[in-house]
Structure formats: structure tokens, C-alpha cells
Design an enzyme around this catalytic site. Structure first.
Site, PDB file in Angstrom:
ATOM      1  N   GLU A   1       5.508  12.390  -8.226  1.00 54.47           N
ATOM      2  CA  GLU A   1       6.571  13.171  -7.597  1.00 54.47           C
ATOM      3  C   GLU A   1       7.942  12.712  -8.089  1.00 54.47           C
ATOM      4  O   GLU A   1       8.832  13.534  -8.367  1.00 54.47           O
ATOM      5  CB  GLU A   1       6.503  13.041  -6.064  1.00 54.47           C
ATOM      6  CG  GLU A   1       7.568  13.879  -5.364  1.00 54.47           C
ATOM      7  CD  GLU A   1       7.601  13.696  -3.849  1.00 54.47           C
ATOM      8  OE1 GLU A   1       7.213  12.610  -3.373  1.00 54.47           O
ATOM      9  OE2 GLU A   1       8.019  14.642  -3.155  1.00 54.47           O
TER      10      GLU A   1
ATOM     11  N   CYS B   1      -2.881  18.472   2.328  1.00 56.10           N
ATOM     12  CA  CYS B   1      -1.593  17.994   2.832  1.00 56.10           C
ATOM     13  C   CYS B   1      -0.426  18.948   2.577  1.00 56.10           C
ATOM     14  O   CYS B   1       0.701  18.638   2.948  1.00 56.10           O
ATOM     15  CB  CYS B   1      -1.307  16.611   2.273  1.00 56.10           C
ATOM     16  SG  CYS B   1      -2.649  15.478   2.677  1.00 56.10           S
TER      17      CYS B   1
ATOM     18  N   HIS C   1       7.606  14.262  -0.627  1.00 61.90           N
ATOM     19  CA  HIS C   1       6.256  14.129  -0.063  1.00 61.90           C
ATOM     20  C   HIS C   1       5.997  12.650   0.210  1.00 61.90           C
ATOM     21  O   HIS C   1       5.566  12.294   1.285  1.00 61.90           O
ATOM     22  CB  HIS C   1       5.234  14.737  -1.022  1.00 61.90           C
ATOM     23  CG  HIS C   1       3.857  14.826  -0.449  1.00 61.90           C
ATOM     24  ND1 HIS C   1       3.596  15.441   0.761  1.00 61.90           N
ATOM     25  CD2 HIS C   1       2.662  14.368  -0.895  1.00 61.90           C
ATOM     26  CE1 HIS C   1       2.290  15.357   1.022  1.00 61.90           C
ATOM     27  NE2 HIS C   1       1.709  14.714   0.044  1.00 61.90           N
TER      28      HIS C   1
ATOM     29  N   PHE D   1      -4.371  17.400  -1.815  1.00 62.92           N
ATOM     30  CA  PHE D   1      -5.623  17.253  -2.556  1.00 62.92           C
ATOM     31  C   PHE D   1      -6.033  18.608  -3.118  1.00 62.92           C
ATOM     32  O   PHE D   1      -5.820  19.641  -2.492  1.00 62.92           O
ATOM     33  CB  PHE D   1      -6.729  16.805  -1.605  1.00 62.92           C
ATOM     34  CG  PHE D   1      -6.912  15.332  -1.536  1.00 62.92           C
ATOM     35  CD1 PHE D   1      -5.972  14.462  -2.049  1.00 62.92           C
ATOM     36  CD2 PHE D   1      -8.047  14.799  -0.945  1.00 62.92           C
ATOM     37  CE1 PHE D   1      -6.159  13.098  -1.976  1.00 62.92           C
ATOM     38  CE2 PHE D   1      -8.250  13.442  -0.860  1.00 62.92           C
ATOM     39  CZ  PHE D   1      -7.304  12.585  -1.376  1.00 62.92           C
TER      40      PHE D   1
ATOM     41  N   HIS E   1       1.556   9.544   7.481  1.00 61.66           N
ATOM     42  CA  HIS E   1       1.290  10.794   6.778  1.00 61.66           C
ATOM     43  C   HIS E   1       0.415  11.654   7.694  1.00 61.66           C
ATOM     44  O   HIS E   1      -0.753  11.348   7.885  1.00 61.66           O
ATOM     45  CB  HIS E   1       0.592  10.507   5.445  1.00 61.66           C
ATOM     46  CG  HIS E   1       0.384  11.722   4.601  1.00 61.66           C
ATOM     47  ND1 HIS E   1       0.776  12.991   4.987  1.00 61.66           N
ATOM     48  CD2 HIS E   1      -0.176  11.863   3.373  1.00 61.66           C
ATOM     49  CE1 HIS E   1       0.451  13.855   4.031  1.00 61.66           C
ATOM     50  NE2 HIS E   1      -0.127  13.200   3.051  1.00 61.66           N
TER      51      HIS E   1
ATOM     52  N   LYS F   1       7.715   9.306   5.911  1.00 61.84           N
ATOM     53  CA  LYS F   1       6.367   8.939   6.387  1.00 61.84           C
ATOM     54  C   LYS F   1       6.320   7.530   6.972  1.00 61.84           C
ATOM     55  O   LYS F   1       5.396   7.194   7.696  1.00 61.84           O
ATOM     56  CB  LYS F   1       5.358   9.133   5.264  1.00 61.84           C
ATOM     57  CG  LYS F   1       5.124  10.626   4.996  1.00 61.84           C
ATOM     58  CD  LYS F   1       4.127  10.898   3.893  1.00 61.84           C
ATOM     59  CE  LYS F   1       3.737  12.371   3.835  1.00 61.84           C
ATOM     60  NZ  LYS F   1       4.835  13.290   3.500  1.00 61.84           N
TER      61      LYS F   1
END
Lengths: 269, 396
Positions: B302, B162, B291, B383, B325, B320
Site C-alpha cells: 500500500e 476486508c 488500509h 483477501f 482490524h 487500526k
């Protein structure tokens, strides 16, 4: 604006290929001192990984950790401080096959581990866990041109940041039926530890520029087969020069019509 | 780093095609998420599907690239006049001086998933019309883009889950700074497929509702798809109102394959590196595009990193809730959302987010607001612990 040269010192080399379990074996074959004997690639057990991750370590993870650590050891470097560039034409073929097979069936409840191992940056992720390196990792691919793409980004990082960068280029095979569509025969990988500064470990300096000349081919048919069939091993003509200690330019395959001319100088004899 | 101009940019998501559609939807705080009706997927989740992707056809000469991801790539390239700007750059600099740097997590893997359902019953072979290289392979969207514009220079696909299409800005910026190229197509494309939908569901990371970033009751992501592109060039004397890439920061978590570092240490390193790269301090940032995936662990990690660095002073949110996402395309999409916020002087909202998580002490901006903005930070974390933050600015 004219291009600044992409330049670095090679301070360490790692190599795993079919019949060539390490750089020392490969160098002897590339120098013509030993005969090439074809054999399946031998992938080291990733002892650096915690036991849970070690059990899950797939072929691409064992391959990329193996070549990366060989280059780091060869250079006497500290893996925990190194920025990395991982270049691969594909991800974990066996894992991908299992996922696609299951998703084609009635039970689509795939394994979480299979899913997180399916990302292209799985090898880079395991590398970070194994070496405790929080330095940047770049993960890229350009199909058969993946080695060249990785080299371009790694050299650019060396030039911009002045810090050593470990380039790990590796490829693995798909099982059937994907193998019929992408016939990479076995695992193979090359790692180069690149540095902006010359050190006692430096083996040679390289300068890279675009070229339209044809790529150098290898005289030995078996080695040429490896060069053509495993994208990471498009680096072999460069490695042959390093093994033989011959300075001068060598053109590597990249992305038609662009090729990469690598000029080797200051080879340690 | 030497600032680089975004001389053209565009995005296509579930909200629609192009800047105008997004400007309107962002202002209206309209979510495009809908219950998943994609392909044969049977999951209780919401997605951000781009309308009419399969109606897009590829030029005959590039038919071998045909798959959902490359149809979406072409839709994106042919929006907001972006393709014309690329052709102008190629004519101006030369076809070998325009690089292609595109991020994706799964490229056209849907094509392989579909082919596996059509294996030969006797031999198990995949159908003849299935082309691995030009659809499934991670490089396919970059090679397609390079071929579509008849470019002859460097190209690469970046695939760090991502953070993929944030990290393309870093790779392109390096080459532009060194002068190995004169312009770069950067961006990201990811499209819906079974691997990501069932994969995130297997990790229990998908929500059964529209995602709720930073909400106290957030319980997972809504997967989206999209394409976003920018044309990056050097410009020593940009005119007022020009959006510039000012800094990039990259780091690794070195922690876990699918869980973030619990205190967001890698995220913090990436943000600090981006500020250093831009030559800016925390007080210079006017907006943070978080994010903000809406999983409990991600937003918590985060949030701790942002709080440690910025306290609760800088407005930030996750966008998002608008389009889901978009995985490997999210970094580029959110960079373009920052570019729009900077040029419009308008903070976007955060549809889906209700009661904020009181344990995350940051200044989360639930609703849009007009505000003079000079510098924006965009976070992307993937990831495998691959992190990237970008700093964008608008010239006065």
C-alpha cells in the site's frame, strides 16, 4: 425521483446445473426439445488456473469459472477486461464444514489454504487470477434472493459505467450436518454477460423493474425443483424465455415482498 | 459520480459506542486493544473486543437472528439516533425506497462454530436451536436490518473480505444515482469468531503485540470487531459542514488469494478510480486513511502505491491501532473516521506505531493534529485481491 430503467443487452449465457452441463443442453430442455435427465452436476477442470491454484480449486471455483467462461466464450468477449459481479447464497460449503469441524476439536491449527478459501469472494479471487482481470469485482449475497441481488448490481454497473459486466450467480451444497440446515442439493450456476450496447452477439435486451407479482414457475416439475432448490436458478424462467425466443415480461423471485419483473425484447430468433 | 450526503452516521468498536466516545478516544490516542480473552480462544495475540455485546438482546419477533454479529448489528443501529433517522427516511420515501447494503466477512459464523461443539453424539446433527439462515449466512445482518426496520426494498450483503463495507458505498451509490432507491443504509458489521482468529494465525499474520501499522518492526494484525452505518441520500444543495461521499473506486489484484500485489498495483488502480469518480486530483486530498493492517507485506504494498500516486505530501495513517482490524467492518468504520476528521478538522493519530519504516516514503502521521480538511481518501483492500477506495468531502 423516478427510477431510470435498469436495462442491458444479454450477450452471452453460461449454465451448469444438475443434469444440465452447459447452456446448449439446458436451452434444448427449456424449449421442450429434449427431456430433462437428472444427474449430478458436472464441473469442468479450471485449465486457466496455474497448476498450484488448479489443484486447490474447490467445487465453487470450478463451478463459477465454468459458467463465467461459458458466457464469455458464447459472447466472444475478452475476460481480462470485464468487470464482474459474483452472487452466491453461500461460500464453499465443504471447506466451511472442515473448518468448523476442526475448530470444534482440540487441534485448532487450521490450514492456511482452507482459511483463505473460506472467504465469500474466493471464487472472484480465483477468477481474477485465472483471467488476469484487474477490473472491479463485486461479491454479494442475499440468501435465496442472491440472483436478483446480483442482477440489480450488475445492471446498475452497466447503466452507470457503460461497460460490459459479467454476472456470475452460483451456489453449492453443504455436507452434513449443515446440509440439514441448508439443503441446497448440488452445484448450480448461471452467468450472463450484460452490455450497454447492442452488438452482433446480443441475444436480447432486458429491462428490470420492481414488482409485487408472484414469480413465474416452470411447468416441468424437475426444472421447477431446480428453480426452487438452487437460488442461482431462480433465473430459469428468464432463461426459458431466452431459449424459446419469446418476448415479454417475466417475474423472477427476489426478496419478499419485492420481486423483479424482467421485460425481454428484441430477441434474436 | 453525483455526490451523496451522509445524512446520519455512527460507529461502535472496542473504543465504545458512538461518535462522542470515538471522538474522545481518537483525540486521546487511546488504544482499546487488549490480550485476547475471547471465548475459548488460546492464541498469543491482541484483539479489539466490543464490550457488552452479549448483553444486547434482540426483539422477541427477531429472536431467530440472535448471534453475536446481529447483537453487534443492533447495538450499532441503535446508537447516535441512527435508527430514528432510518425510520424517518422510510416514512418519507416509503419502505420500498430505502435499500440495505451491508458488508461482512464472516457474519454470524461463530454461531455455527459453537453449534459444531454441540453436535448430537449419535447422529452428528447440529442443535435444533441453530438457525443457519438468520445467523451464519452472509446475508443475515442485512436481512436482520431490513426486518428490524420493516423495509420492503432491495437488500444485499457484500462480502469481499476486508474491503466489504467500503464496497457497499459503491453499490448503494449506483442505485441512488439511478433513482431505483431514495436512501440507503450502508455499513458493515464483523464480530470476533474462531475462524478469523485461528485463520489469520495460521497464515502467521497475527501479531503477539498490539498492531503497529507502518512501523519498521510491524509483525502482524490485531483483529477487532465493530459496526458502522451511514444513511446515504441524494442532496443537490447540502448545507455547509455536510459530509458527502464524492467518489468510489474499485479494482482487483488478479495476483494471489492472500497476498497483495507486491507493488500495490491493484491498490493504485482503486485510488486512481476513486479520484476520477470524485473529479479530483491528488493535490485535492488532505488526508488518507490507509488500509494499514500492520503486516509487513500489506503496508509495504500500500505504501508503494500511495507513494507512487501522492509522493510524501499528503498526511495519512492507519487507525487500526485504536480498535484493531475489524475486517469486513473496517471500510465503513474508517469512512466514518474520515467523516469525523473532516467535520472536526482533526487528523487522527496512530497508536502503536513507533519508529516508521524508512523504506516507505509517505507522509505518515503518527500523532493527531488540527488541520483544515476538505477531502479525505479511505483505502480498503481484501483477501482475494478485492480493492476499494472512497473519497469523502465536507461542504464549505
Amino acid at each position: 425521483m423516478s427510477a431510470a430503467p435498469l436495462q442491458a443487452w444479454i450477450n452471452g449465457i453460461g449454465l451448469i446445473a444438475p443434469g444440465l452441463p452447459d447452456w446448449a443442453t439446458a436451452a434444448a430442455v427449456l424449449r421442450g426439445e429434449a427431456a430433462y435427465v437428472s444427474a449430478p452436476s458436472v464441473l469442468p477442470v479450471p485449465l486457466l488456473l496455474p497448476p498450484a491454484e488448479r489443484r486447490r480449486a474447490s467445487r465453487v471455483i470450478r463451478l463459477s469459472l465454468g459458467v463465467g467462461l461459458e458466457a464469455v466464450t458464447h459472447a466472444g468477449a475478452d475476460a481480462s477486461t470485464l468487470a464482474t459481479v459474483f452472487a452466491a447464497s453461500g461460500a464453499d460449503g465443504h471447506n466451511c464444514h472442515s473448518l468448523c469441524e476442526q475448530l470444534a476439536g482440540d487441534d485448532r491449527q487450521i490450514s492456511p489454504t482452507r482459511f483463505h478459501n473460506s472467504v465469500h469472494n474466493a471464487a472472484a479471487g480465483y477468477w481474477g487470477i485465472a483471467t488476469h482481470s484487474m477490473a472491479p469485482c463485486q461479491v454479494l449475497g442475499a440468501f435465496d434472493a442472491s440472483f436478483g441481488a446480483g442482477l440489480l448490481d450488475a445492471l446498475a454497473q452497466v447503466a452507470m459505467d457503460g461497460q460490459p459486466v459479467l454476472l456470475v450467480a452460483y451456489d453449492s451444497e453443504y455436507p452434513e450436518p449443515l446440509h440439514a440446515k441448508r439443503d441446497t442439493p448440488d452445484c448450480g450456476g448461471v452467468a450472463l454477460l450484460l452490455s450497454a450496447q447492442r452488438s452482433a452477439a446480443s441475444l436480447a435486451s432486458i429491462t428490470v423493474a420492481p414488482s409485487r407479482a408472484p414469480a413465474e414457475v416452470l411447468g416441468d416439475a424437475a426444472m421447477e425443483g431446480l428453480r426452487q432448490n438452487i437460488p442461482a436458478l431462480r433465473a430459469l424462467p428468464l432463461l426459458q424465455r431466452l431459449a424459446r425466443g419469446t418476448a415479454g415480461p417475466v417475474v423472477l423471485d427476489y426478496l419478499a415482498p419485492m420481486q423483479l419483473q424482467v421485460d425481454l425484447q428484441d430477441l434474436r430468433q | 459520480m453525483t455526490p451523496l450526503q451522509l445524512s446520519a452516521y455512527t460507529l461502535t468498536t472496542a473504543l465504545g459506542r458512538g461518535l462522542a466516545a470515538h471522538r474522545e478516544a481518537l483525540r486521546a490516542e487511546r488504544s482499546a486493544l487488549a490480550p485476547c480473552a475471547f471465548e475459548s480462544v488460546d492464541l498469543d495475540t491482541w484483539v479489539g473486543e466490543v464490550p457488552d455485546v452479549d448483553a444486547q438482546t434482540l426483539p422477541e419477533a427477531l429472536a431467530r437472528y440472535d448471534c453475536r454479529n446481529n447483537r453487534l448489528t443492533l447495538m450499532g443501529l441503535e446508537t447516535d439516533g441512527f435508527a430514528e433517522r432510518v425510520r424517518e427516511a422510510s416514512a418519507r420515501y416509503g419502505a420500498d425506497r430505502v435499500g440495505v447494503f451491508l458488508g461482512t466477512s464472516t457474519a454470524g459464523i461463530l454461531q455455527t462454530e459453537l453449534a459444531y461443539r454441540r453436535r448430537d453424539p449419535a447422529s452428528g446433527a447440529l442443535p435444533d436451536h441453530f438457525h443457519y439462515r438468520t445467523t451464519h449466512n452472509a446475508f443475515s445482518l442485512a436481512e436482520f436490518t431490513r426486518d428490524h426496520f420493516a423495509l420492503e426494498g432491495m437488500a444485499m450483503a457484500i462480502s469481499t473480505a476486508c474491503s466489504s463495507s467500503a464496497k457497499v458505498f459503491a453499490a448503494a451509490a449506483r442505485q441512488l444515482a439511478l433513482g431505483t432507491i431514495d436512501a440507503a443504509i450502508v455499513g458493515g458489521v464483523d464480530s470476533l469468531c474462531l475462524t478469523t482468529l485461528y485463520g489469520f494465525a495460521s497464515l502467521q499474520l497475527t501479531s503477539s503485540q498490539p498492531c503497529r501499522p507502518y512501523d519498521a518492526a510491524r509483525d502482524g494484525i490485531s483483529i477487532g470487531e465493530g459496526a458502522a452505518f451511514a444513511l446515504l441520500e441524494r442532496n443537490d444543495a447540502p448545507v455547509a459542514g455536510t459530509v458527502m461521499l464524492l467518489g468510489v473506486g474499485e479494482s482487483s489484484d488478479a495476483y494471489h488469494m492472500s497476498a497483495p500485489h507486491p507493488q500495490g498495483l491493484g491498490a493504485r488502480l482503486a485510488m486512481e478510480a476513486a479520484l476520477r469518480s470524485a473529479g479530483l486530483g491528488v493535490g485535492d486530498i488532505d488526508y488518507i486513511n490507509l488500509h494499514g493492517t500492520a503486516t509487513p507485506a500489506n503496508d509495504s504494498a500500500e505504501g508503494q502505491a500511495v507513494s507512487a500516486l501522492f509522493g510524501d505530501t499528503v498526511p495519512g495513517n492507519s487507525t487500526k491501532g485504536y480498535m484493531g482490524h475489524t475486517l469486513g467492518a473496517a471500510g465503513a468504520i474508517e469512512a466514518i473516521i474520515c467523516a469525523m476528521a473532516l467535520t472536526d478538522g482533526r487528523l487522527p493519530g496512530s497508536p502503536g506505531t513507533g519508529a516508521l519504516d524508512p523504506s516507505i516514503p509517505i507522509r505518515y502521521q503518527r500523532h493527531g493534529a488540527d488541520a483544515p480538511l476538505r477531502h479525505a481518501l479511505s483505502n480498503s483492500f481484501g483477501f482475494g485481491g478485492s480493492n476499494c477506495s472512497l473519497v469523502l468531502g465536507v461542504t464549505a
